[in-house]
Design an enzyme around this catalytic site. Structure first.
Site, PDB file in Angstrom:
ATOM      1  N   ASP A  19       0.966  -1.140  -0.089  1.00  0.00           N
ATOM      2  CA  ASP A  19       0.110  -0.002  -0.017  1.00  0.00           C
ATOM      3  C   ASP A  19       1.048   1.115  -0.012  1.00  0.00           C
ATOM      4  O   ASP A  19       0.666   2.449   0.700  1.00  0.00           O
ATOM      5  CB  ASP A  19      -0.921   0.034   1.267  1.00  0.00           C
ATOM      6  CG  ASP A  19      -1.889   1.103   1.052  1.00  0.00           C
ATOM      7  OD1 ASP A  19      -2.241   1.770   0.233  1.00  0.00           O
ATOM      8  OD2 ASP A  19      -2.435   1.472   2.259  1.00  0.00           O
ATOM      9  N   ASN A  28      -3.205   3.582  12.754  1.00  0.00           N
ATOM     10  CA  ASN A  28      -4.454   2.861  12.950  1.00  0.00           C
ATOM     11  C   ASN A  28      -4.199   1.303  12.568  1.00  0.00           C
ATOM     12  O   ASN A  28      -4.742   0.565  13.125  1.00  0.00           O
ATOM     13  CB  ASN A  28      -5.513   3.355  11.963  1.00  0.00           C
ATOM     14  CG  ASN A  28      -6.846   2.439  11.723  1.00  0.00           C
ATOM     15  OD1 ASN A  28      -7.503   2.410  12.606  1.00  0.00           O
ATOM     16  ND2 ASN A  28      -6.750   1.744  10.517  1.00  0.00           N
ATOM     17  N   HIS A  29      -3.163   1.097  11.828  1.00  0.00           N
ATOM     18  CA  HIS A  29      -2.781  -0.305  11.209  1.00  0.00           C
ATOM     19  C   HIS A  29      -1.459  -0.503  11.205  1.00  0.00           C
ATOM     20  O   HIS A  29      -0.530   0.625  10.866  1.00  0.00           O
ATOM     21  CB  HIS A  29      -3.520  -0.644   9.998  1.00  0.00           C
ATOM     22  CG  HIS A  29      -3.582   0.499   8.835  1.00  0.00           C
ATOM     23  ND1 HIS A  29      -4.271   1.360   8.824  1.00  0.00           N
ATOM     24  CD2 HIS A  29      -2.730   0.747   8.121  1.00  0.00           C
ATOM     25  CE1 HIS A  29      -4.052   2.080   8.037  1.00  0.00           C
ATOM     26  NE2 HIS A  29      -3.054   1.765   7.415  1.00  0.00           N
ATOM     27  N   GLN A  68      -3.229  -5.347   6.015  1.00  0.00           N
ATOM     28  CA  GLN A  68      -3.015  -4.313   7.226  1.00  0.00           C
ATOM     29  C   GLN A  68      -3.961  -4.437   8.432  1.00  0.00           C
ATOM     30  O   GLN A  68      -4.892  -3.601   8.476  1.00  0.00           O
ATOM     31  CB  GLN A  68      -3.495  -2.765   6.617  1.00  0.00           C
ATOM     32  CG  GLN A  68      -2.312  -2.502   5.308  1.00  0.00           C
ATOM     33  CD  GLN A  68      -2.809  -1.277   4.563  1.00  0.00           C
ATOM     34  OE1 GLN A  68      -4.095  -1.246   4.064  1.00  0.00           O
ATOM     35  NE2 GLN A  68      -2.182  -0.328   4.090  1.00  0.00           N
ATOM     36  N   ASP A 107      -5.578  -3.823  11.907  1.00  0.00           N
ATOM     37  CA  ASP A 107      -5.897  -2.562  12.992  1.00  0.00           C
ATOM     38  C   ASP A 107      -5.263  -2.815  14.146  1.00  0.00           C
ATOM     39  O   ASP A 107      -5.555  -3.845  14.660  1.00  0.00           O
ATOM     40  CB  ASP A 107      -7.532  -2.294  12.947  1.00  0.00           C
ATOM     41  CG  ASP A 107      -7.791  -1.485  11.761  1.00  0.00           C
ATOM     42  OD1 ASP A 107      -7.155  -1.692  10.527  1.00  0.00           O
ATOM     43  OD2 ASP A 107      -8.616  -0.678  11.846  1.00  0.00           O
ATOM     44  N   ARG A 136       1.229  13.554  10.204  1.00  0.00           N
ATOM     45  CA  ARG A 136      -0.179  13.448   9.937  1.00  0.00           C
ATOM     46  C   ARG A 136      -0.435  12.108  10.358  1.00  0.00           C
ATOM     47  O   ARG A 136       0.182  11.003  10.268  1.00  0.00           O
ATOM     48  CB  ARG A 136      -0.136  13.349   8.208  1.00  0.00           C
ATOM     49  CG  ARG A 136      -1.435  12.764   7.610  1.00  0.00           C
ATOM     50  CD  ARG A 136      -1.099  12.717   6.220  1.00  0.00           C
ATOM     51  NE  ARG A 136      -2.354  12.415   5.550  1.00  0.00           N
ATOM     52  CZ  ARG A 136      -2.638  10.927   4.948  1.00  0.00           C
ATOM     53  NH1 ARG A 136      -1.900   9.974   5.631  1.00  0.00           N
ATOM     54  NH2 ARG A 136      -3.739  10.720   4.225  1.00  0.00           N
ATOM     55  N   ASP A 153      -2.638   9.258   9.878  1.00  0.00           N
ATOM     56  CA  ASP A 153      -3.423   8.564   9.019  1.00  0.00           C
ATOM     57  C   ASP A 153      -4.510   7.831   9.515  1.00  0.00           C
ATOM     58  O   ASP A 153      -4.618   7.326  10.521  1.00  0.00           O
ATOM     59  CB  ASP A 153      -2.407   7.569   8.284  1.00  0.00           C
ATOM     60  CG  ASP A 153      -3.033   6.733   7.140  1.00  0.00           C
ATOM     61  OD1 ASP A 153      -3.291   7.522   6.103  1.00  0.00           O
ATOM     62  OD2 ASP A 153      -3.370   5.635   7.442  1.00  0.00           O
ATOM     63  N   LEU A 213      -9.558   4.525  14.934  1.00  0.00           N
ATOM     64  CA  LEU A 213      -8.710   3.957  16.093  1.00  0.00           C
ATOM     65  C   LEU A 213      -9.382   3.092  16.858  1.00  0.00           C
ATOM     66  O   LEU A 213      -9.180   1.845  17.171  1.00  0.00           O
ATOM     67  CB  LEU A 213      -7.830   4.937  16.828  1.00  0.00           C
ATOM     68  CG  LEU A 213      -7.048   5.862  15.969  1.00  0.00           C
ATOM     69  CD1 LEU A 213      -6.173   6.815  17.165  1.00  0.00           C
ATOM     70  CD2 LEU A 213      -6.060   5.198  15.294  1.00  0.00           C
ATOM     71  N   GLU A 264      -6.065  13.037   9.329  1.00  0.00           N
ATOM     72  CA  GLU A 264      -6.587  12.488   8.002  1.00  0.00           C
ATOM     73  C   GLU A 264      -8.079  11.637   8.638  1.00  0.00           C
ATOM     74  O   GLU A 264      -8.057  10.754   8.698  1.00  0.00           O
ATOM     75  CB  GLU A 264      -5.796  11.716   7.483  1.00  0.00           C
ATOM     76  CG  GLU A 264      -6.629  11.156   6.005  1.00  0.00           C
ATOM     77  CD  GLU A 264      -6.450   9.782   5.537  1.00  0.00           C
ATOM     78  OE1 GLU A 264      -6.654   9.524   4.234  1.00  0.00           O
ATOM     79  OE2 GLU A 264      -6.002   8.993   6.168  1.00  0.00           O
TER      80      GLU A 264
HETATM   81  C1  GLC Z   1      -4.856   6.544   4.087  1.00  0.00           C
HETATM   82  C2  GLC Z   1      -3.817   6.810   2.901  1.00  0.00           C
HETATM   83  C3  GLC Z   1      -3.993   5.815   1.931  1.00  0.00           C
HETATM   84  C4  GLC Z   1      -3.683   4.468   2.501  1.00  0.00           C
HETATM   85  C5  GLC Z   1      -4.839   4.228   3.652  1.00  0.00           C
HETATM   86  C6  GLC Z   1      -4.567   2.941   4.196  1.00  0.00           C
HETATM   87  O1  GLC Z   1      -6.318   6.874   3.631  1.00  0.00           O
HETATM   88  O2  GLC Z   1      -4.016   8.201   2.416  1.00  0.00           O
HETATM   89  O3  GLC Z   1      -2.958   6.043   0.850  1.00  0.00           O
HETATM   90  O4  GLC Z   1      -3.904   3.509   1.273  1.00  0.00           O
HETATM   91  O5  GLC Z   1      -4.660   5.420   4.431  1.00  0.00           O
HETATM   92  O6  GLC Z   1      -3.334   3.113   4.892  1.00  0.00           O
END
Ligand code: GLC
Ligand code: CA
Length: 621
Positions: free
Chosen positions: A63, A105-106, A172, A174, A202, A204, A209, A246
């Site tokens: 990713d 988050n992951h 991925q 969590d 940032r 993400d 969470l 984000e």
């Molecule tokens: C965020 C990122 C994205 C990614 C996703 C999972 O949304 O901007 O690019 O694929 O997280 O990690």
């Protein structure tokens, strides 16, 4: 050097840069940290004051690095920790701040935490680093984000003999924020990078969470409690740092990530972004004015991050089904351009390569309330490649020159991490930094001027925002005010000429001065103010008190007399007398043949420094 200002992010111009895509310093076909460091002069020249780098950590790269296998080092394809420290120092030397990713988050399923968890006994702290379940039916209310790739948020792990929870790709998993050990581990990761000197992070995918049965598992109270803890931790240890959320959510929920000014400093305005495109195509200010009206006011120490495009698809998650259909019809006729709930295109191709529309949207990006985040390559109008799969089409090598590999890398073109853009309309031989820097009419120069103009007026970054309500909805108009500075923005969203009448009575008697050309408009009166606008035109004005204008300086026949009590030298130190002197200077100056600006309108004069000359000594020499 960096200014000591905790609110620096309000005045910032942020540039989003994937390290992999920007510049390859060692010729292996992959952009790297040294390459980015070498390009800092370019970014400084453009007017960028902060870079946001995408993940550069060790990762299986399934990713694009958002699947992290080790948070405390650098993927060797991009360099090493010393290279990163050098980037940081070189950026700071230029007054550029560095924002990195905190993807918590992951993790990747290759992360040692996950490898340990799947083997650890059920119920142990190690196992509970992640969210497990015996069935894949838990949390049925939760939506799937990567709709084109996943059909469940649960994946079976044969080692653990259980399902693990994942909001994104199945690889991925969590993290489990119910587990205090996870929270502590995340604070330590923040410490690791902040103590090196990074200026911002940032966060993400931050809405996801915490999880809780019977909810949609987004924006839960536990998530906000953790963010307050993270913020408190950072504030107590490091000055002038910034957390950028984000949180792709509706305005009401998105604004909660500011807390009471004690969670994130910034958050992307996801709902506004697609509505800018919608308003443009509908030729109607409603989508923009409506979403801004729905946007709650936010604490003073916080700021929205505004963007047009980024490294992901142009997400349509925060619009109604009808609006999404409209956006697909207007901007992604070709199904190949669609992915998940969005459109995988860059700015220029979205706008049909129309310079006027590109300028208009950028002018809104830089004048609406918030801090602009530019996406690399959009400053030269780079194209994309919708045939590359996933979101890779908007992550192709930066186009520096017309040379091999667009000047991005010296490698064999077949070895590049992704092919350069060779679409006839956006071919790198035409669309590149070198060509555009050589032509002062290029988009690059236009962007540079727009950025430097914004930087002259703090009201853009810090000012209040007042929407105007013209009858003609094809025009968007608003004012920004900050410590006595007033900005008026008027934008024509239509492809045809428009006229508009604005109620500017709040500024009665003031003079709109167009910011780029410094052209003075007629003074504002009680009655509506009239503008005509060419297609896609936008104007930025400062509103100035009339008296600051010295109409036409008249050459003086006699020297003006300034009567002061006391010592004549006081005219330089006493504010009131000094300003009287300053006000007679324009006429005085324009009476001299050597004064170059005498045919121009002098806005004001100011004595900034007084250098005493010892008269006696001079005579002796
Ligand atoms: C965020 C990122 C994205 C990614 C996703 C999972 O949304 O901007 O690019 O694929 O997280 O990690
Ligand atoms: Ca490289």
């Amino acid at each position: 050097m960096l200014k000591n200002d905790p609110l620096w992010f309000k005045d910032a111009i942020i540039y989003e840069v994937p390290v992999r895509a920007f510049a390859d310093s060692n010729g292996d076909g992959i952009g790297d940290l040294r390459g980015l460091t070498e390009k800092l002069d370019y970014l400084q020249d453009l007017g960028v004051t902060a870079i946001w780098t995408l993940p550069f950590f060790p990762s299986p790269l399934r990713d694009d690095g958002y699947d992290i296998a080790d948070y405390r080092s650098i993927n060797s394809i991009y360099g090493n920790i010393e290279d990163f420290q050098q980037l940081l120092d070189a950026a700071h030397d230029r007054g550029i701040r560095v924002i990195i990713e905190l993807v918590v988050n992951h993790t990747s399923d290759k992360h040692p935490w996950f490898q340990r968890a799947r083997r650890a006994p059920k119920g142990s702290v190690e196992r509970d680093f992640y969210v497990w379940s015996d069935s894949a039916d838990k949390f049925p209310e939760v939506r799937i984000i990567f709709q084109d790739f996943e059909n469940s948020n649960w994946a079976w792990d044969s080692v653990a003999q259980a399902y693990y929870w994942h909001r994104f790709f199945y690889h991925q998993p969590d993290l489990n924020y119910e587990n205090p050990a996870v929270q502590d581990a995340v604070l330590e990761l923040a410490d690791f990078w902040l103590s090196m000197g990074v200026d911002g992070m940032r966060l993400d995918a931050v809405p996801y969470l915490c999880v809780e049965e019977g909810t949609n598992c987004e924006n839960l109270p536990g998530t906000h409690v953790f963010l307050k803890k993270l913020r408190g931790h950072i504030d107590s240890k490091y000055p002038n740092r910034m957390l950028l959320a984000e949180a792709n959510q509706w305005p009401e929920d998105a604004a909660k990530y500011y807390g009471a000014g004690d969670e994130c400093h910034m958050n992307f305005h996801f709902p506004l972004m697609p509505r800018l495109f919608m308003a443009l195509r509908m030729e109607d200010n409603f989508p923009i004015s409506d979403i801004l009206k729905q946007t709650p006011s936010i604490p003073n120490n916080c700021q929205w991050a505004l963007f047009l495009r980024n490294h992901d698809e142009l997400t349509l998650e925060m619009v109604s089904d009808e609006d999404r259909d409209y956006m697909y019809k207007a901007y992604a006729q070709d199904p190949q351009a669609r992915i998940n709930l969005g459109i995988r295109r860059r700015l220029s191709p979205l706008l049909g390569n129309d310079r006027r529309q590109i300028e208009l949207l950028n002018s809104l990006l830089l004048s609406l309330p918030g801090t602009p985040v530019l996406y690399y390559g959009d400053e030269i109008g780079m194209g994309d490649n919708i045939y590359l799969g996933d979101r890779n089409g908007v992550r192709t090598p930066m186009q520096w020159t017309a040379d091999r590999n667009a000047g991005f890398s010296r490698t064999n073109p077949q070895r590049l991490y992704a092919p350069v853009i060779v679409d006839p309309e956006y071919h790198y031989e035409t669309i590149n930094v070198e060509a555009q820097q050589a032509n002062s009419n290029s988009l690059w120069w236009w962007m540079k001027r727009l950025i430097s103009t914004r930087e002259r007026f703090q009201a853009f970054g810090r000012g209040s925002f007042e929407l105007l309500h013209p009858e003609n909805r094809k025009v968007l108009a608003f004012t920004r005010t900050y410590s006595g500075q007033h900005i008026l923005v008027v934008a024509n969203l239509s492809r045809f000429v428009q006229i508009v009448e604005l109620d500017l009575s709040a500024f009665n008697g003031m003079v709109p001065v167009e910011i780029f050309g410094r052209t003075k408009f007629p003074a504002i009166k009680e009655y509506p103010y009239f503008f005509s606008l060419s297609p896609y035109a936008f104007y930025w004005f400062t509103l100035q008190p009339q008296q600051t204008y010295i109409e036409t300086p008249k050459p003086l026949s006699k020297l003006p007399v300034l009567t002061v009590a006391g010592n004549w030298k006081d005219i330089f130190s006493q504010a009131e007398i000094k300003s009287r002197l300053e006000s007679i200077l324009p006429n005085y100056l324009s009476s001299f043949p050597w004064f170059g600006g005498k045919n121009k309108v002098i806005q004001s004069t100011e004595i900034t420094e007084v250098i005493p000359i010892d008269y006696q000594q001079k005579k002796l020499l």
